[in-house]
Structure formats: structure tokens, C-alpha cells
Design a protein around this motif. Structure first.
Motif, PDB file in Angstrom:
ATOM      1  N   TRP A  10      32.623  22.045  -0.481  1.00 26.08           N
ATOM      2  CA  TRP A  10      33.705  22.496  -1.365  1.00 26.08           C
ATOM      3  C   TRP A  10      34.678  23.406  -0.626  1.00 26.08           C
ATOM      4  CZ3 TRP A  10      34.003  19.423  -5.148  1.00 26.08           C
ATOM      5  CH2 TRP A  10      32.881  18.945  -5.816  1.00 26.08           C
TER       6      TRP A  10
ATOM      7  N   LEU B 257      37.133  21.306   1.408  1.00 21.80           N
ATOM      8  CA  LEU B 257      38.168  20.674   0.587  1.00 21.80           C
ATOM      9  C   LEU B 257      39.137  21.701   0.002  1.00 21.80           C
ATOM     10  CD1 LEU B 257      36.272  17.904  -1.439  1.00 21.80           C
ATOM     11  CD2 LEU B 257      37.503  17.707   0.728  1.00 21.80           C
TER      12      LEU B 257
ATOM     13  N   SER C 226      45.111  19.928   1.117  1.00 19.52           N
ATOM     14  CA  SER C 226      45.883  19.293   0.054  1.00 19.52           C
ATOM     15  C   SER C 226      46.273  17.909   0.543  1.00 19.52           C
ATOM     16  CB  SER C 226      47.148  20.106  -0.286  1.00 19.52           C
ATOM     17  OG  SER C 226      47.973  20.248   0.859  1.00 19.52           O
TER      18      SER C 226
ATOM     19  N   TYR D  19      44.425  15.133   0.519  1.00 17.82           N
ATOM     20  CA  TYR D  19      43.361  14.302   1.067  1.00 17.82           C
ATOM     21  C   TYR D  19      43.028  13.165   0.091  1.00 17.82           C
ATOM     22  CZ  TYR D  19      40.626  17.323  -2.024  1.00 17.82           C
ATOM     23  OH  TYR D  19      40.155  18.022  -3.112  1.00 17.82           O
ATOM     24  N   SER D  20      42.273  12.196   0.575  1.00 14.56           N
ATOM     25  CA  SER D  20      41.889  11.046  -0.248  1.00 14.56           C
ATOM     26  C   SER D  20      40.711  11.416  -1.153  1.00 14.56           C
ATOM     27  CB  SER D  20      41.504   9.869   0.645  1.00 14.56           C
ATOM     28  OG  SER D  20      40.893   8.843  -0.114  1.00 14.56           O
ATOM     29  N   ILE D  21      40.924  11.403  -2.462  1.00  9.47           N
ATOM     30  CA  ILE D  21      39.852  11.743  -3.399  1.00  9.47           C
ATOM     31  C   ILE D  21      38.702  10.742  -3.337  1.00  9.47           C
ATOM     32  CG2 ILE D  21      39.263  12.032  -5.841  1.00  9.47           C
ATOM     33  CD1 ILE D  21      41.982  13.294  -6.264  1.00  9.47           C
TER      34      ILE D  21
ATOM     35  N   ALA E  63      36.738  11.588  -0.343  1.00 12.93           N
ATOM     36  CA  ALA E  63      36.027  12.857  -0.523  1.00 12.93           C
ATOM     37  C   ALA E  63      34.765  12.653  -1.353  1.00 12.93           C
ATOM     38  CB  ALA E  63      36.942  13.874  -1.190  1.00 12.93           C
ATOM     39  N   ILE E  64      34.836  11.811  -2.375  1.00 14.50           N
ATOM     40  CA  ILE E  64      33.658  11.518  -3.205  1.00 14.50           C
ATOM     41  C   ILE E  64      32.603  10.801  -2.373  1.00 14.50           C
ATOM     42  CG2 ILE E  64      32.811  10.181  -5.179  1.00 14.50           C
ATOM     43  CD1 ILE E  64      35.545  10.681  -6.505  1.00 14.50           C
TER      44      ILE E  64
ATOM     45  N   ALA F 223      37.269  12.989   4.760  1.00 15.36           N
ATOM     46  CA  ALA F 223      38.211  12.959   3.639  1.00 15.36           C
ATOM     47  C   ALA F 223      39.578  12.409   4.035  1.00 15.36           C
ATOM     48  CB  ALA F 223      38.369  14.356   3.052  1.00 15.36           C
TER      49      ALA F 223
ATOM     50  N   ILE G 212      40.078  24.648  -5.797  1.00  7.36           N
ATOM     51  CA  ILE G 212      40.532  23.250  -5.713  1.00  7.36           C
ATOM     52  C   ILE G 212      41.273  22.854  -6.980  1.00  7.36           C
ATOM     53  CG2 ILE G 212      39.746  20.850  -5.607  1.00  7.36           C
ATOM     54  CD1 ILE G 212      37.425  21.834  -3.833  1.00  7.36           C
TER      55      ILE G 212
ATOM     56  N   SER H  16      45.279  21.901  -7.375  1.00  8.10           N
ATOM     57  CA  SER H  16      45.741  20.615  -7.917  1.00  8.10           C
ATOM     58  C   SER H  16      46.700  20.798  -9.075  1.00  8.10           C
ATOM     59  CB  SER H  16      44.535  19.791  -8.374  1.00  8.10           C
ATOM     60  OG  SER H  16      43.885  20.401  -9.479  1.00  8.10           O
TER      61      SER H  16
END
Length: 298
Positions: free
Chosen positions: A32, A35, A39, A41-43, A46-47, A158, A293, A297
Motif C-alpha cells: 500500500w 502505491l 498516480s 498506475y494500472s489498477i 496493481a490488483i 503496477a 490512496i 484518487s
């Protein structure tokens, strides 16, 4: 009387228990944190990184450590670990292979970093190398690889390029993660002095003693927090300072009370309090970075 033979399914169930998947929660803050400083980054990536690290990589490292240690007493996440069987090694190999293969779909560099992480984690426990026997070296390796290296690994997975990860202030944030690990790592060993001594492992906590471990942890965690506050200050992230201080206040309170109780009663240095400290610090620090985070966002 015939000996009881554990069924194959039972052996794999015990092996899976020794991989301590829930224990991965204690390593979440680095993810966490990595991340929270980014700013764009590919969600989805990341998952995927979260799943690979916490459900495959960390459990594989835990399982391999258990396979060689064969602990009879409490270990991180398990108060009464089951007996080690060969099936545990089979699961470790499967998890290792699955992790590296899946990483290639994200990035070859990410896959290479994960493979290196897995190799180093094996060297920590493998009897032929067993970095765990050397208190200073093992601490340096663990805190760098579970701290700064994992911080960079998450960002690469990510979607960041390596040159972006190696720029400031990211390298300073990575150092913070290592300082935090440097403070928390000896605390995970503080109740295992007897078993570590019997195995011939000279852990840092065993070298420092109980009071020394508490002092070392306080200094490392304090230094990491001070550096993080300075970074937030110079980058104009004042709200993050408030979030971090509020979320980590319960950790400071519990740690202080634990130290004071242990000075009066050495029995307070036990598995339950150690796990409570780990759980509280992991959840509180993760909460702080997740809040950052979310606010970023918005």
C-alpha cells in the motif's frame, strides 16, 4: 499398535496451513505504501500484483522456511504448527512456479524481481546457506528485500518503468520501507529466543536481548517515521502527515504499554503479544496508506 498414517489429503491440508497465507497480511503495508506514492498506475496490474505477492510469493517463502525450520513451538501466524511433510515442499514449488509464470504476463522485469526475491528467501532458510544463522547479514537481507526491494517490485509490477522507480523521492520512500521493516523484523523474533538457540540460529533479537530488541525497534521505527514525515513535508503533502500520525497512534500506545509491562513481567514477551503487535501495526499502517490512496484518487 500400528502408527497412524496421515492421508495424502490431510498432508496437503497441513502443508497449506504451514504456508500461513493469512500471515501475508503483516507484509501488506509495503504494498500500500508503494502505491500511495504513485498516480496514474494500472489498477488491474496493481490488483494482480497484490494477488501474486500475498497469495503466492509470501506463502511460498513461509512454507519453505517452515520446511527447513520444522518448528515445534509457535511461529508467526500459528500458535501450534502441524508437522512438516514432504507435501509442503511440493506446494512451495507449485506456488513458486505459478508466481513467476503469472508475473511474466505483467512484465518480464517484474517476473525477474519476483524470482530473485524467491531465491533470496530460500537462501534465508536453506540449511546449506541459512542466512538466518547470521544476525546482521540476515537482518540486512530481510529488511532490504521485504522493504525497499519489494517497494520497487510493486511499482514495477503496477506499470512503472525502472528509471521512474529509481528517481527521487521514490528511492527515499523505499528507504523508509526498509527502516520500518528493520524495526518490526526483530520484534517477530523476540519470543523465540529459546527455540532459535536450540537450532543454532543467532537472530538479531537473540543478539540484542529483549530490552535491546525493544530499543532497536523503537529507534528504527522512529527514524523511518521521521524520514517519512520530512518527505511529506518537503513535497507539500501535509494532510498525509496528519493521516499517518492519527492512524499509527494505536501502535505507539500498544508498543509503549507492552514495553512497560515486559519490564515488570518477562512473560509478557510471548507469542500472543507479538502477534497482536504485528497485526495492529500492519492494519493501522495499511489503513493510513489506503486512506492516502483514496484521497489522491479524489
Amino acid at each position: 499398535m500400528k502408527p497412524v498414517v496421515l492421508p495424502v489429503t490431510g498432508k496437503y491440508s497441513s502443508a497449506l496451513t504451514l504456508m500461513r497465507i493469512p500471515f501475508s497480511v503483516y507484509l501488506m503495508p509495503v504494498y500500500w505504501f508503494a502505491l500511495s506514492t504513485l498516480s496514474g498506475y494500472s489498477i488491474p496490474k496493481a490488483i494482480a500484483v497484490f494477488v501474486i505477492l500475498h497469495l503466492l510469493v509470501y506463502p511460498a517463502s513461509n512454507g519453505y522456511n517452515s520446511y527447513h525450520d520444522r518448528d515445534e513451538g509457535s511461529i508467526g501466524g500459528l500458535k501450534q504448527p502441524p508437522k512438516v511433510t514432504r507435501e509442503l515442499l511440493y506446494l512451495v514449488v507449485c506456488f513458486d512456479v505459478a508466481a513467476v509464470v503469472l508475473c511474466f504476463f505483467l512484465s518480464p522485469l517484474f517476473a525477474a524481481m519476483v524470482a530473485l526475491y524467491l531465491f533470496v528467501s530460500k537462501a534465508y532458510s536453506y540449511k546449506g546457506i541459512r542466512l538466518k544463522k547470521y544476525p546482521i547479514l540476515s537482518t540486512a537481507v530481510v529488511t532490504v528485500f521485504q522493504g525497499a526491494f519489494t517497494f520497487a517490485m510493486v511499482q514495477v509490477g503496477a506499470g512503472l518503468e525502472l528509471q521512474e522507480v529509481l528517481q527521487t523521492p521514490q528511492v527515499w520512500y523505499a528507504l523508509v520501507s526498509t527502516l520500518f521493516l528493520c524495526g518490526s523484523y526483530p520484534l517477530t523474533q523476540i519470543y523465540q529466543h529459546g527455540e532459535d538457540s536450540r537450532r543454532g540460529d543467532r537472530t538479531l533479537s537473540l543478539l540484542l536481548g529483549i530490552s535491546g530488541t525493544f530499543l532497536f525497534a523503537a529507534c528504527s521505527l522512529g527514524l523511518g517515521a521521521a524520514l517519512l514525515m520530512w518527505l511529506y513535508l518537503v513535497t507539500g503533502q501535509l494532510l498525509n502527515i496528519l493521516i499517518f500520525l492519527v492512524c499509527t497512534a494505536p501502535i505507539v500506545l500498544f508498543f509503549t504499554r507492552w514495553v512497560l509491562r515486559s519490564q515488570k513481567n518477562p512473560l509478557e514477551v510471548n507469542f500472543e503479544n507479538t502477534m497482536q503487535m504485528n497485526k495492529l501495526s500492519s492494519l493501522c499502517i495499511s489503513l493510513a496508506f489506503i486512506a492516502m490512496i483514496v484521497l489522491r484518487s479524489l
